[in-house]
Scaffold this motif. Structure first.
Motif, short mmCIF file in Angstrom:
data_model
loop_
_atom_site.label_atom_id
_atom_site.label_comp_id
_atom_site.label_asym_id
_atom_site.label_seq_id
_atom_site.Cartn_x
_atom_site.Cartn_y
_atom_site.Cartn_z
N LEU A 282 -4.40 1.02 -11.23
CA LEU A 282 -5.12 -0.24 -11.39
C LEU A 282 -4.28 -1.41 -10.86
CD1 LEU A 282 -6.65 0.27 -14.96
CD2 LEU A 282 -7.84 0.38 -12.75
N ALA A 283 -2.97 -1.35 -11.09
CA ALA A 283 -2.09 -2.38 -10.54
C ALA A 283 -2.17 -2.40 -9.02
CB ALA A 283 -0.65 -2.14 -11.00
N GLY A 284 -2.22 -1.21 -8.42
CA GLY A 284 -2.31 -1.13 -6.98
C GLY A 284 -3.56 -1.79 -6.44
N VAL A 285 -4.69 -1.57 -7.10
CA VAL A 285 -5.94 -2.20 -6.66
C VAL A 285 -5.83 -3.72 -6.70
CG1 VAL A 285 -8.39 -2.51 -7.18
CG2 VAL A 285 -7.36 -0.23 -7.35
N ALA A 286 -5.30 -4.25 -7.81
CA ALA A 286 -5.17 -5.70 -7.96
C ALA A 286 -4.22 -6.29 -6.92
CB ALA A 286 -4.70 -6.04 -9.38
N MET A 287 -3.10 -5.62 -6.68
CA MET A 287 -2.13 -6.18 -5.73
C MET A 287 -2.64 -6.09 -4.29
SD MET A 287 1.11 -3.52 -5.45
CE MET A 287 1.30 -3.29 -7.22
N PHE B 222 14.85 14.32 -10.81
CA PHE B 222 15.70 13.39 -10.07
C PHE B 222 14.92 12.68 -8.97
CE2 PHE B 222 18.60 12.69 -6.42
CZ PHE B 222 19.39 11.71 -6.98
N VAL B 223 14.17 13.43 -8.17
CA VAL B 223 13.41 12.83 -7.07
C VAL B 223 12.36 11.87 -7.60
CG1 VAL B 223 11.80 13.32 -5.20
CG2 VAL B 223 13.83 14.75 -5.50
N ALA B 224 11.71 12.22 -8.70
CA ALA B 224 10.70 11.33 -9.28
C ALA B 224 11.32 10.01 -9.70
CB ALA B 224 10.03 12.01 -10.47
N ASN B 225 12.50 10.07 -10.30
CA ASN B 225 13.18 8.85 -10.71
C ASN B 225 13.61 8.01 -9.51
OD1 ASN B 225 13.80 8.43 -13.75
ND2 ASN B 225 14.03 10.63 -13.46
N VAL B 226 14.07 8.67 -8.46
CA VAL B 226 14.48 7.95 -7.25
C VAL B 226 13.29 7.25 -6.62
CG1 VAL B 226 15.32 8.23 -4.89
CG2 VAL B 226 16.48 9.40 -6.75
N GLY B 227 12.19 7.99 -6.44
CA GLY B 227 11.02 7.41 -5.78
C GLY B 227 10.45 6.22 -6.52
N THR B 228 10.31 6.35 -7.85
CA THR B 228 9.74 5.25 -8.63
C THR B 228 10.71 4.07 -8.74
OG1 THR B 228 10.46 6.39 -10.66
CG2 THR B 228 8.18 6.72 -9.96
N CYS C 41 0.83 -1.20 0.00
CA CYS C 41 0.00 0.00 0.00
C CYS C 41 0.87 1.25 0.00
CB CYS C 41 -0.92 0.01 1.22
SG CYS C 41 -2.32 -1.12 1.13
N ILE C 42 1.84 1.28 0.89
CA ILE C 42 2.73 2.43 0.99
C ILE C 42 3.53 2.61 -0.30
CG2 ILE C 42 4.73 3.38 2.21
CD1 ILE C 42 3.71 1.90 4.71
N ALA C 43 4.04 1.51 -0.84
CA ALA C 43 4.84 1.58 -2.06
C ALA C 43 4.03 2.10 -3.24
CB ALA C 43 5.42 0.21 -2.38
N THR C 44 2.76 1.69 -3.33
CA THR C 44 1.93 2.14 -4.45
C THR C 44 1.67 3.64 -4.38
OG1 THR C 44 0.85 -0.01 -4.62
CG2 THR C 44 -0.30 1.87 -5.59
N LEU C 45 1.42 4.15 -3.19
CA LEU C 45 1.20 5.59 -3.03
C LEU C 45 2.44 6.38 -3.44
CD1 LEU C 45 -0.75 5.68 0.36
CD2 LEU C 45 -1.67 5.99 -1.94
N ILE C 46 3.60 5.89 -3.07
CA ILE C 46 4.84 6.56 -3.46
C ILE C 46 5.04 6.49 -4.97
CG2 ILE C 46 7.36 6.52 -3.24
CD1 ILE C 46 7.00 5.45 -0.40
N THR C 47 4.70 5.35 -5.56
CA THR C 47 4.82 5.19 -7.01
C THR C 47 3.95 6.20 -7.75
OG1 THR C 47 5.29 2.82 -6.81
CG2 THR C 47 4.50 3.61 -8.94
N LEU C 48 2.71 6.35 -7.32
CA LEU C 48 1.79 7.27 -7.98
C LEU C 48 2.26 8.71 -7.83
CD1 LEU C 48 -1.63 5.67 -6.97
CD2 LEU C 48 -0.49 5.57 -9.20
#
Length: 397
Positions: free
Chosen positions: A378-383, A307-313, A284-291
Motif C-alpha cells: 500500500l505504501a508503494g501505491v501511495a508513493m 541474511f539476503v532478506a535483511n540486506v535487501g530490505t 518503483c524498483i525499490a518497492t519491488l525489492i522491498t516486497l
C-alpha cells in the motif's frame, strides 16, 4: 507549463554551505534524537532477555519511545519557525542524555515506558528542528540520504555488538550507548557554522500550499507512515524472528550488523543520484525489492535467505525514506512539511512494534510477515502516485 505547475513551491532558501560535511553534521544531530529506532531490535531483545519483559511489554516500551517522538515532532511543527535551532538543540540533547542515564536505574516496565516516552518527546523535537534545517539546504534529497547513511552505519554497529553485550553487562549498555551518541551530537552542535536562512525567522510565514500540493503531500505522508510501520514491525522483533527459526544468536547478530552496513548503500545511491533519474522509477524498483525481501523472511530457517532478506530490505529502506522526505521538501521550502513528515514517520515507526508485539502473543511470525507485506504494498501505491506528480514539478537533471 505543466498541469502540476500550480503546485510549484516558493524558491528554496539556500544556506551558506551545501557540503557533504555539513550534511554529515546535521545527520548526526538528527540521528541522536532517535537512534533507539536504529537499534530497536537490540533494545527489544535486551528488555526481554535482560529484564525479563514479555514481548508485549518490550514492544510497548519501544512503541512509547517512538510515539513520544511523534508528539515531540508535532510540537516541533508548531514551533520550528520560532526557535533558533542551535540553542534549542543544545537544551534538547542535554535532556536526552539525562533521560538515558535515568533509564539505567528503572527496572519496571510501566515506569520505563513513561521515561522512554518522555525521552521520545524531547528526541522528536530535536529531530524536527534538525529536519527543518536539512529541508532548507541546497539538496534535501542528499541531506536526508546522508542522514540514512549515518543511521545505518551506526545502527550496524549497534545491532551487531549490543545484543551480545546484554547478557554480560545487562540493559545498561543499551542506554549508555544512546547517552554517548547524544553527547557526541551535543559537541557537534557547537562546531556547526551559522547557516543563512535556517535560523528562526518570524517575518515571513510559509506560503500556503495549493490543493494539488496538499493532495500530493497527503499521499507522500501516507506512504511514509505505511513504509515505516511495515518495516519496523519486523525489524523490532527481527532477532526474535531469527531465533524462532532456530538460527544461532551469534549468526543473527552478525547478519543484522552486516546487513545494516550494506544497507547504507541505498543512502549512498541517493547522495550520488539525487533526482537525476526522477523519483518515480527509482521508487518503483525499490518497492519491488522491498516486497521480495520481506516475503523472503518466510524462509528464515535458511540462514542465507535470512541474511539476503535483511540486506535487501535495509538497502531499500535507506533508499526510499530520503526520497520521501525530499519530496516533502520539494513541496514546501520552509521546512515545516518535512518536520511534519518526521511526525508521521515516527507514528509509523511506533505503530510497527506495537502491532507486532500483540500479533506475536502466539509467537507465530507468519501473520506478521504477511501484514508487513500488505502495508509495504500500500505504501508503494501511495508513493508512486505522489512521485509521479512531483516529477512533473521539475525537469529530470
Amino acid at each position: 507549463m505543466t498541469r502540476a505547475a500550480s503546485a510549484t513551491p516558493a524558491p528554496r532558501i539556500v544556506p551558506a554551505s551545501g557540503s557533504l560535511w555539513l550534511y554529515a553534521g546535521l545527520a548526526l544531530l538528527a540521528t541522536a534524537g532517535f537512534f533507539y529506532v536504529n537499534i530497536m531490535s537490540a533494545i527489544v531483545d535486551g528488555l526481554v532477555t535482560g529484564l525479563g519483559f514479555s514481548n508485549p511489554q518490550a514492544g510497548m516500551v519501544g512503541a512509547a519511545n517512538i510515539y513520544g517522538a511523534s508528539v515531540g515532532s508535532f510540537i516541533a511543527v508548531l514551533l520550528v519557525r520560532r526557535l533558533p535551532w542551535r540553542p534549542a538543540l543544545i537544551v534538547l540533547l542535554t535532556l536526552l542524555v539525562l533521560l538515558d542515564l535515568i533509564s539505567l536505574v528503572v527496572p519496571s516496565a510501566p515506569l520505563l515506558t513513561g521515561v522512554r516516552a518522555l525521552h521520545g518527546v524531547f528526541g522528536g523535537m530535536a529531530v524536527g528542528v534538525t529536519y527543518s534545517v536539512m529541508a532548507r539546504t541546497r539538496s534535501p534529497d542528499r541531506a536526508f540520504g546522508m542522514l540514512l547513511l549515518v543511521q545505518f552505519g551506526l545502527g550496524g554497529l549497534g545491532v551487531m555488538f549490543l545484543p551480545t553485550l546484554v547478557p554480560t553487562y545487562g540493559t545498561a549498555v543499551l542506554f549508555l550507548s544512546l547517552a554517548a551518541l547524544s553527547t557526541c551530537a551535543l559537541v557537534v552542535t557547537f562546531t556547526l557554522p551559522r547557516l543563512a536562512g535556517t535560523d528562526s525567522d518570524t517575518r515571513h510565514g510559509p506560503a500556503p500550499l495549493t490543493r494539488s500540493a496538499r493532495n500530493t503531500a497527503a499521499l507522500t505522508l501516507l506512504a511514509l507512515f505505511l513504509f515505516q510501520a511495515g518495516n519496523m514491525a519486523l525489524t523490532a522483533f527481527i532477532i526474535r524472528l531469527g531465533e524462532h527459526f532456530q538460527l544461532d544468536r551469534g549468526f543473527i547478530g552478525h547478519a543484522l550488523g552486516w546487513a545494516t552496513w550494506i544497507g547504507a548503500a541505498g543512502a549512498v545511491l541517493v547522495i550520488v543520484m539525487g533526482t537525476r533519474f526522477g523519483r518515480l522509477r527509482p521508487l518503483c524498483i525499490a518497492t519491488l525489492i522491498t516486497l521480495a525481501g520481506t516475503a523472503a523472511f518466510f524462509r528464515s530457517d535458511l540462514g542465507a535467505v535470512f541474511f539476503v532478506a535483511n540486506v535487501g530490505t535495509a538497502i531499500t529502506w535507506s533508499f526510499v525514506v530520503p526520497y520521501l522526505f525530499g519530496m516533502l521538501s520539494r513541496l514546501d521550502a520552509s521546512g515545516r512539511l518535512a518536520t511534519l513528515g518526521g511526525f508521521v514517520s515516527k507514528l509509523g515507526l511506533g505503530s510497527g512494534p506495537l502491532f507486532a508485539g500483540y500479533v506475536l502473543r502466539a509467537n507465530d511470525f507468519t501473520p506478521l510477515i504477511a501484514a508487513a507485506i500488505v502495508a509495504l504494498a500500500l505504501a508503494g501505491v501511495a508513493m508512486f502516485l505522489a512521485a509521479r506528480r512531483i516529477d512533473l514539478l521539475e525537469p529530470i537533471a
